[in-house]
Design an enzyme around this catalytic site. Structure first.
Site, PDB file in Angstrom:
ATOM      1  N   LYS A  45      24.621  38.820  19.781  1.00  0.00           N
ATOM      2  CA  LYS A  45      24.237  40.224  19.921  1.00  0.00           C
ATOM      3  C   LYS A  45      25.427  41.122  19.554  1.00  0.00           C
ATOM      4  O   LYS A  45      26.572  40.806  19.903  1.00  0.00           O
ATOM      5  CB  LYS A  45      23.813  40.486  21.376  1.00  0.00           C
ATOM      6  CG  LYS A  45      23.665  41.952  21.791  1.00  0.00           C
ATOM      7  CD  LYS A  45      22.475  42.630  21.172  1.00  0.00           C
ATOM      8  CE  LYS A  45      22.383  44.121  21.550  1.00  0.00           C
ATOM      9  NZ  LYS A  45      21.379  44.837  20.726  1.00  0.00           N
ATOM     10  N   CYS A 129      23.252  50.655  14.001  1.00  0.00           N
ATOM     11  CA  CYS A 129      22.498  50.719  15.261  1.00  0.00           C
ATOM     12  C   CYS A 129      21.845  52.092  15.387  1.00  0.00           C
ATOM     13  O   CYS A 129      22.534  53.111  15.383  1.00  0.00           O
ATOM     14  CB  CYS A 129      23.386  50.473  16.480  1.00  0.00           C
ATOM     15  SG  CYS A 129      22.414  50.747  17.988  1.00  0.00           S
TER      16      CYS A 129
HETATM   17  O1  RRO Z   1      20.814  47.515  20.746  1.00  0.00           O
HETATM   18  C1  RRO Z   1      20.053  48.180  20.012  1.00  0.00           C
HETATM   19  O2  RRO Z   1      19.395  49.152  20.421  1.00  0.00           O
HETATM   20  C2  RRO Z   1      19.886  47.869  18.584  1.00  0.00           C
HETATM   21  C3  RRO Z   1      20.933  47.627  17.725  1.00  0.00           C
HETATM   22 BR1  RRO Z   1      22.701  47.490  18.293  1.00  0.00          BR
HETATM   23  C4  RRO Z   1      20.682  47.443  16.332  1.00  0.00           C
HETATM   24  O3  RRO Z   1      21.576  47.243  15.509  1.00  0.00           O
HETATM   25  N1  RRO Z   1      19.396  47.516  15.924  1.00  0.00           N
HETATM   26  C5  RRO Z   1      18.374  47.745  16.760  1.00  0.00           C
HETATM   27  O4  RRO Z   1      17.216  47.817  16.313  1.00  0.00           O
HETATM   28  N2  RRO Z   1      18.625  47.911  18.103  1.00  0.00           N
END
Ligand code: RRO
Length: 311
Positions: A45, A129
């Site tokens: 993650k 993100c």
């Molecule tokens: O954690 C998120 O809300 C998230 C991330 Br870091 C990302 O790169 N892509 C996404 O759809 N959610």
């Protein structure tokens, strides 16, 4: 026998599948399950300098055609992964780390540390993100992206990739490709979720996730045409030495095959992995093998990047 192996940044994978960062890869248990699965590689993650709880729940929902999320970058912080990654070396398949620091200085600090972790094969810097309130996506700001890529490339001692947001205009593809072609980036991953979609439950007359007024990143089968265009366009515009990881809309072996035709060297699975768990790699690989057999292809090079145009 069909050879599904592929190579990314000089590292061999026994097959082209891996998880998309964010999909079932935050905790120790999840990463061990991915390590034990049939995927060719796995990735953690996206992490930040400090641990984050992320956005309030519910923050992920499935809908017909895909998923919406506004997780808000929940993660235990990079130091957790620095000490945990060595435990994952026993799976003898490539492990990638995703990094999504909240500033350039944070990214530099995390990547400097991860550069020394032997268990890591490569680093994917997340420039896309869509869900941290007050933090616009770096990947939609080309000047900012160039600054990040330049600074991080200088200190990263592992093969470095960037996870890009979807682009929708040829001028934008060209600008981002020009920046990457001037760097020592080894691979790009196309695409992250489509930012700030809105899913509505008509029966309840309500949004389906709590953060950000219901807005969130869209993934799953509805994003496949955008993922394929981004993979194909970056394959066309990037130097041949820079590889492409496809991500978006993979629900079947046919979807994997389409990403390969578009030019992907490796294919990531996000929404479908969240929906079915790590066993889903077995099905996707079986389906890919059946397609290859039917077409009498013996290895991925027979189809990779071989998309035909209409004459
Ligand atoms: O954690 C998120 O809300 C998230 C991330 Br870091 C990302 O790169 N892509 C996404 O759809 N959610």
């Amino acid at each position: 026998m069909i050879d599904l192996s592929t190579t990314i940044t000089g590292i061999k994978l026994k097959n082209p599948l891996m998880n998309a960062s964010g999909a079932l890869c935050m905790t120790k248990e999840e990463l061990h399950e991915l390590g034990a699965s049939s995927s060719g590689a796995f990735i953690s993650k996206s992490c930040t300098l400090l641990a984050r709880d992320g956005n309030p729940e519910p923050r992920y929902a499935d809908f017909s055609g895909g998923s919406i999320n506004s997780m808000g970058l929940p993660n235990p912080g990079y130091q957790f992964y620095t000490s945990f990654f060595p435990e994952l070396a026993k799976y003898t398949k490539p492990l990638f780390a995703s990094v999504s620091g909240l500033s350039l200085a944070d990214n530099v600090q995390i990547i400097k540390t991860f550069s020394e972790v032997k268990a890591l094969s490569a680093i994917e810097l997340n420039l896309s993100c869509p869900n941290v309130p007050g933090k616009p996506q770096v990947g939609y700001d080309f000047e900012h992206s160039a600054e990040y890529i330049h600074a991080v490339s200088k200190i990263c001692k592992k093969p470095l990739g960037v996870k890009l947001p979807p682009y929708f205009d040829f001028a934008h593809f060209e600008q981002m490709a020009a920046i990457i072609n001037k760097s020592n980036i080894a691979f790009v991953t196309c695409i992250n979720s489509l930012g700030n979609g809105l899913v509505i439950d008509p029966a309840k007359e309500q949004v389906v996730i709590k953060p950000k007024g219901g807005y969130g990143g869209i993934g799953g089968s509805c994003v496949k045409p955008i993922a394929l265009s981004n993979v194909h366009k970056f394959r066309e515009l990037l130097k041949p030495s820079i590889q492409v990881i496809g991500c978006g809309g993979v629900t079947s072996g046919t979807d994997v095959f389409e990403h390969l035709l578009a030019g992907a060297d490796v294919v990531q699975v996000g929404t479908t992995l969240v929906q079915y768990g790590p066993k889903v790699f077995d099905r996707l690989l079986k389906e890919l093998e059946i397609i290859m057999k039917k077409k009498q292809y013996s290895s991925l090079v027979d189809c990779k990047g071989k998309l035909k145009q209409l004459s």
